[in-house]
Scaffold this motif. Structure first.
Motif, PDB file in Angstrom:
ATOM      1  N   MET A 135     162.059  78.541  61.318  1.00 43.17           N
ATOM      2  CA  MET A 135     162.166  79.861  61.949  1.00 43.17           C
ATOM      3  C   MET A 135     160.791  80.496  62.113  1.00 43.17           C
ATOM      4  N   ARG A 136     159.986  80.332  61.076  1.00 46.87           N
ATOM      5  CA  ARG A 136     158.640  80.914  61.166  1.00 46.87           C
ATOM      6  C   ARG A 136     157.835  80.224  62.245  1.00 46.87           C
ATOM      7  N   PRO A 200     144.333  81.258  58.809  1.00 46.47           N
ATOM      8  CA  PRO A 200     145.310  82.190  58.217  1.00 46.47           C
ATOM      9  C   PRO A 200     146.706  82.108  58.840  1.00 46.47           C
ATOM     10  N   ARG A 291     146.101  83.813  53.938  1.00 47.11           N
ATOM     11  CA  ARG A 291     147.230  83.604  54.824  1.00 47.11           C
ATOM     12  C   ARG A 291     147.889  84.937  55.189  1.00 47.11           C
ATOM     13  N   LEU A 292     148.194  85.115  56.476  1.00 45.97           N
ATOM     14  CA  LEU A 292     148.902  86.329  56.883  1.00 45.97           C
ATOM     15  C   LEU A 292     150.400  86.149  56.660  1.00 45.97           C
ATOM     16  N   ARG A 293     151.125  87.254  56.750  1.00 42.09           N
ATOM     17  CA  ARG A 293     152.575  87.184  56.705  1.00 42.09           C
ATOM     18  C   ARG A 293     153.059  87.058  58.140  1.00 42.09           C
ATOM     19  N   ILE A 294     154.269  86.542  58.352  1.00 45.80           N
ATOM     20  CA  ILE A 294     154.701  86.248  59.712  1.00 45.80           C
ATOM     21  C   ILE A 294     154.704  87.505  60.579  1.00 45.80           C
ATOM     22  N   ASP A 295     155.161  88.645  60.029  1.00 43.43           N
ATOM     23  CA  ASP A 295     155.190  89.868  60.841  1.00 43.43           C
ATOM     24  C   ASP A 295     153.784  90.321  61.189  1.00 43.43           C
ATOM     25  N   GLN A 296     152.854  90.156  60.207  1.00 43.89           N
ATOM     26  CA  GLN A 296     151.471  90.546  60.475  1.00 43.89           C
ATOM     27  C   GLN A 296     150.846  89.644  61.529  1.00 43.89           C
TER      28      GLN A 296
ATOM     29  N   GLU B  28     163.781  87.182  56.727  1.00 45.34           N
ATOM     30  CA  GLU B  28     162.653  87.114  55.797  1.00 45.34           C
ATOM     31  C   GLU B  28     162.735  88.185  54.716  1.00 45.34           C
ATOM     32  N   VAL B 118     148.220  83.954  48.092  1.00 46.47           N
ATOM     33  CA  VAL B 118     148.188  84.484  49.455  1.00 46.47           C
ATOM     34  C   VAL B 118     147.424  83.545  50.377  1.00 46.47           C
ATOM     35  N   GLY B 119     147.182  82.318  49.947  1.00 42.61           N
ATOM     36  CA  GLY B 119     146.561  81.326  50.798  1.00 42.61           C
ATOM     37  C   GLY B 119     145.061  81.496  50.950  1.00 42.61           C
ATOM     38  N   LYS B 194     145.432  92.770  53.820  1.00 37.47           N
ATOM     39  CA  LYS B 194     146.729  92.848  54.486  1.00 37.47           C
ATOM     40  C   LYS B 194     147.843  92.344  53.590  1.00 37.47           C
ATOM     41  N   ARG B 195     147.518  91.348  52.761  1.00 39.56           N
ATOM     42  CA  ARG B 195     148.554  90.744  51.937  1.00 39.56           C
ATOM     43  C   ARG B 195     148.798  91.505  50.639  1.00 39.56           C
ATOM     44  N   ALA B 342     157.713  85.965  51.977  1.00 39.55           N
ATOM     45  CA  ALA B 342     156.304  85.587  51.896  1.00 39.55           C
ATOM     46  C   ALA B 342     155.579  86.335  50.792  1.00 39.55           C
TER      47      ALA B 342
END
Lengths: 325, 390, 157
Positions: A135-136, A200, A291-296, B28, B118-119, B194-195, B342
């Motif tokens: 889905m992502r 990211p 890493r960003l989040r999917i919404d971001q 999510e 957070v990668g 952001k995370r 996430a």
């Protein structure tokens, strides 16, 4: 062109064998750079090759609930698509055996197939983690594909051609298009990072969140095929951006009077240097960010990348309209 | 979208230790987190009743691999209080130096783990490389990297000489410089921000209500530091600040921990420069008179509590251990609600969970070690368990 | 020592015979015996008058015929331990989670390890022991021996 040459072209150079070897080398370069950025030693040069051999020798497992035929076929699709895409990208002078008007569009379509294949792979493994990953992946696809396509239209408009080789020839007779479209180049590199699902944007396989996501149920040779496909995708993506923005095989040297071998040598060297430069950029991005989040990620693409690429496109159309090129 | 149940753990890459969170998610977004612990129970409280105080020091150290010194310190200071023993100041100072060195290595480890969740692997590699400085210092003085065996009832077991002092000060200077760099990264790097900003919100009142402890509570603006409130070891003489942050999110907890690192360097420098002369320990009686005691300390993860009841023999009647992780679990469940999948790893990591600390008991048959399953049985058990749950 | 003494005087005055044996063992450490039925009133009183909302843990101790429960409350470093007794053959206690929500896991822990039945607990489930652990066996009681476990099976006495 004789049949023999064509077969040689497809299977050995710059087709199948060369591409695999170069893709593994690129993976090594990427991993080594990433490691050095982090003060690590990094892998030896044959490590990616050894990884693939190891994966090929592993036991073959398919989840009970998954569709065996689909699970086996999907990696082949991804692999075939990226290998085909590479045929249309010129890597030395006037090498255009397969080129035709519109091959840029074909390459772009072929480059989308791996992501779709990954989505199907994740969905068909019937594992909650891989389904969330799928889905992502598909959400992310819509986010980066738009700006990626938009900025790659720019060079085509300027050069008045849908053929990659024409765009490259245009650049060698005028100037590299990065000078005219620096913004487009930056957006293209960032979007390529998303296409390759790397930090990211490694959201679909975020290992700390969904345990590797998409490919969690893939083992052995199917996983090896996927890994190869992603490596080759990186080569194709880097080669495409270098052809469209960095003048492809152009090396500021007039090759008019040189022997075909020297022409080939110079063009090929330029190809290597430019793709490695783009891989260097990709590895730096990977080392610099979280890493960003999917919404971001989606917000970022539609708020920044897409508007920037539209601005770029408008500028280009303006230039074209005024008749400056 | 349909509700999906996602099992996280007992084995999961985000969790370095076994715990089980079953999540009901919509897309999510987390609807309901259900927590199950106990996978790592080793029966330490029961085992302590069968061992003498001296043996228990080493058992207490093995409650947790990361905060080992603070566990043995809490136990010995309880025993010392029961004996009404006056400990030489030098011993207390050395104990304090170790408590702070341990806090440094724990917080650096946490910073790396949080970055990894957070990668942000580059920060992870950097912090863990620098953590080697403090690990080497610990090894230099105690001979061990994790379970230092520095404590004994009545003081400490090893002294610090002049050369080691020099190395300690040098190491602290190097770490201070690096930590300032990390402060810069953690507060300015856009993707990292952001995370962590606005993620895992725990309001001050909620933190208070759910009895959060340690950096989790301090990151929500609760001023709760046992080192200040109930000074132990040499903390009553050493100047330092209790760090709090009003951000109430993962960022707040990060800020608290990173600033605590800077405080820890100050504490160690002060303690090394003002190390009193004299003995490091006093001889203590083996038998401890009947009484009961509560021993509090501030572990890297928050308040640690030992309740010790003695019965006049050399073995305790009852030892109760309450580790900070268990106290922070209710708050963490609260933070997870309504968040994104996430964000689970970083929110969970933000309390610095230490499951080994929390559980402390599993039954192993002494005669033939047979509370184990083979792979097939375990697999079947796992499938059945989740089918029932669904 | 001011706060500790004040709390001692105040509790003696308010609850009279329900509290006894108030011991200030050292600065910041108070132990108080409370009658089981008055526990919640004392907790409420401490919460409303002194703002004590933090419970550190609940310790259960097996003492001969009784099980002793100690509620360790903490406020600015001052630890007040309320001690109640409940008979070992039928140990039970009312939940305090409506007054101190933070006690939710500690109550499950004493229920698992000591077999103290917590009445009206909001989420009564196994916390520490495995799901297939037999009922009626509580590992932290004094009469429990490791030998009860053999070959992965729990041997009934």
């Amino acid at each position: 062109m004789s049949i023999l040459l064509e077969v040689l072209y497809l299977l050995v150079f710059p087709g199948f064998l060369f591409l695999i070897a170069y893709a593994l080398f690129i993976e090594y370069v990427d991993r080594k750079l990433y490691a050095r950025f982090q003060h690590r030693v990094g892998p030896p040069i044959l490590q990616p090759f050894a990884d693939i051999i190891k994966l090929l020798s592993k036991e073959d497992l398919v989840p009970k609930k998954a569709d065996r035929k689909m699970v086996s076929a999907i990696p082949l699709f991804a692999f075939a698509a990226v290998i085909t895409a590479f045929l249309y990208i010129p890597i030395w002078f006037n090498q255009s055996f397969f080129s035709f008007q519109g091959d840029l569009i074909v390459v772009l379509y072929l480059l989308s197939i791996p992501t779709l294949a990954l989505f199907l792979a994740g969905w068909h493994s019937s594992n909650p983690f891989s389904q969330v990953g799928a889905m992502r992946a598909i959400t992310q696809l819509f986010a980066y594909e738009v700006p990626f396509f938009l900025v790659l239209l720019g060079p085509a408009i300027i050069a008045d051609s849908w053929s990659i080789i024409d765009i490259v020839n245009f650049q060698s007779s005028n100037f590299w298009l990065i000078l005219m479209m620096p913004l487009g180049f930056i957006v293209a590199v960032i979007a390529l990072q998303g296409k390759l699902e790397r930090i990211p944007f490694d959201i679909p396989d975020a290992e700390t969140e969904i345990v590797g996501g998409l490919l969690v149920e893939y083992v052995g040779r199917r996983l090896a095929l996927f890994r190869m496909a992603i490596d080759i995708e990186m080569v194709v993506g880097a080669a495409l951006i270098s052809a469209l923005f960095l003048g492809g095989f152009d090396a500021f040297i007039s090759v008019a009077g040189l022997s075909p071998l020297a022409q080939f040598g110079i063009g090929f060297a330029a190809f290597l240097v430019k793709t490695l430069f783009i891989v260097f950029l990709l590895a730096s991005i990977r080392a610099l960010f979280a890493r960003l989040r999917i919404d971001q990620m989606v917000t970022f693409c539609f708020k920044w990348l897409a508007p920037l690429s539209i601005i770029q496109l408008l500028l280009i159309t303006g230039v074209k309209y005024m008749g400056w090129f | 979208m349909a509700e999906i149940t996602i099992p996280i753990g007992p084995q999961h890459p985000a969790l370095k230790e076994p715990i089980n969170i079953t999540l009901k998610v919509e897309g999510e977004v987390i609807v309901e987190p259900i927590l199950r612990i106990g996978y790592n129970h080793r029966g330490i409280e029961k085992a302590m009743e069968a061992r003498s105080y001296i043996q228990n020091i080493y058992l207490a150290e093995r409650v947790c691999g990361i905060c080992s010194h603070v566990h043995s310190s809490t136990l010995v200071q309880g025993a010392e209080e029961l004996l009404e023993l006056e400990i030489p100041r030098r011993g207390l100072y050395i104990r304090t130096i170790f408590l702070e060195l341990e806090r440094i290595h724990s917080h650096l480890l946490w910073l790396g783990v949080a970055a990894h969740e957070v990668g942000f692997d580059t920060l992870f590699m950097y912090t863990w490389r620098d953590r080697e400085i403090v690990m080497d210092l610990l090894e230099l003085i105690s001979g061990n990297r994790v379970n230092y065996a520095m404590n004994t009832v009545g003081g400490t077991r090893r002294d610090i000489n002049d050369e080691q002092k020099k190395k300690l000060l040098k190491g602290m200077d190097a770490l201070e410089e690096r930590t300032k760099y990390y402060v810069k990264i953690a507060t300015t790097e856009p993707t990292f921000l952001k995370r962590v900003e606005g993620v895992g919100i725990l309001k001050k009142e909620v933190a208070k209500k759910l009895c959060a402890v340690g950096p989790t509570a301090r990151g929500s603006g609760l001023r709760m530091d046992i080192r200040k409130d109930d000074p132990y070891a040499a903390y009553d003489e050493i100047p330092f600040e209790a760090i709090t942050s009003d951000l109430c999110d993962v960022m707040g907890r990060t800020v608290v921990r990173v600033k605590e690192l800077l405080e820890a360097y100050k504490i160690i420098k002060y303690a090394v420069n003002n190390l009193p002369a004299g003995e490091i320990r006093k001889k203590a009686r083996r038998k401890i008179p009947e009484n009961e005691i509560l021993s509090y300390t501030e572990a890297p993860r928050g308040e640690l509590l030992y309740y010790i009841k003695s019965n006049g023999t050399e073995k305790p009647e009852r030892v109760k251990i309450r580790t900070p992780t268990l106290a922070n679990i209710p708050s963490t469940i609260e933070m997870l609600k309504g968040g994104y999948i996430a964000d689970i790893p970083i929110v969970f990591a933000a309390m610095d969970p230490c499951i080994a600390c929390m559980d402390r008991v599993i039954l192993v048959d002494k005669k033939n070690n047979e509370r184990s399953m083979n792979w097939e049985a375990l697999r079947r058990y796992g499938i059945k368990w989740y089918e029932v749950k669904r | 020592m001011e706060v500790e003494k004040e709390i001692k005087e105040d509790l003696l005055k308010t609850f009279k015979e329900y509290v006894s044996n108030i011991k200030i063992s050292r600065a910041r450490r108070v132990f108080i015996d409370v009658k089981k039925e008055k526990l919640k009133d004392v907790l409420l009183h401490l919460r409303d008058k002194y703002g004590i909302t933090h419970i550190s843990t609940i310790t259960a101790v097996d003492v001969n015929e009784n099980i002793e429960l100690l509620y360790h409350l903490l406020k600015d470093g001052v630890c007040i331990s309320l001690r109640i007794h409940t008979p070992k053959n039928a140990p039970d206690v009312d939940t305090v989670t409506d007054i101190l929500p933070g006690a939710v896991l500690y109550e499950l822990e004493i229920q698992d390890m000591m077999g103290v039945v917590v009445k009206d607990h909001p989420d009564p489930k196994r916390l520490i022991l495995p799901d297939d652990w037999p009922d009626g066996i509580y590992p932290l009681r004094k009469d429990w021996k490791v030998d009860w476990v053999e070959g992965g099976e729990i041997k009934e006495e």
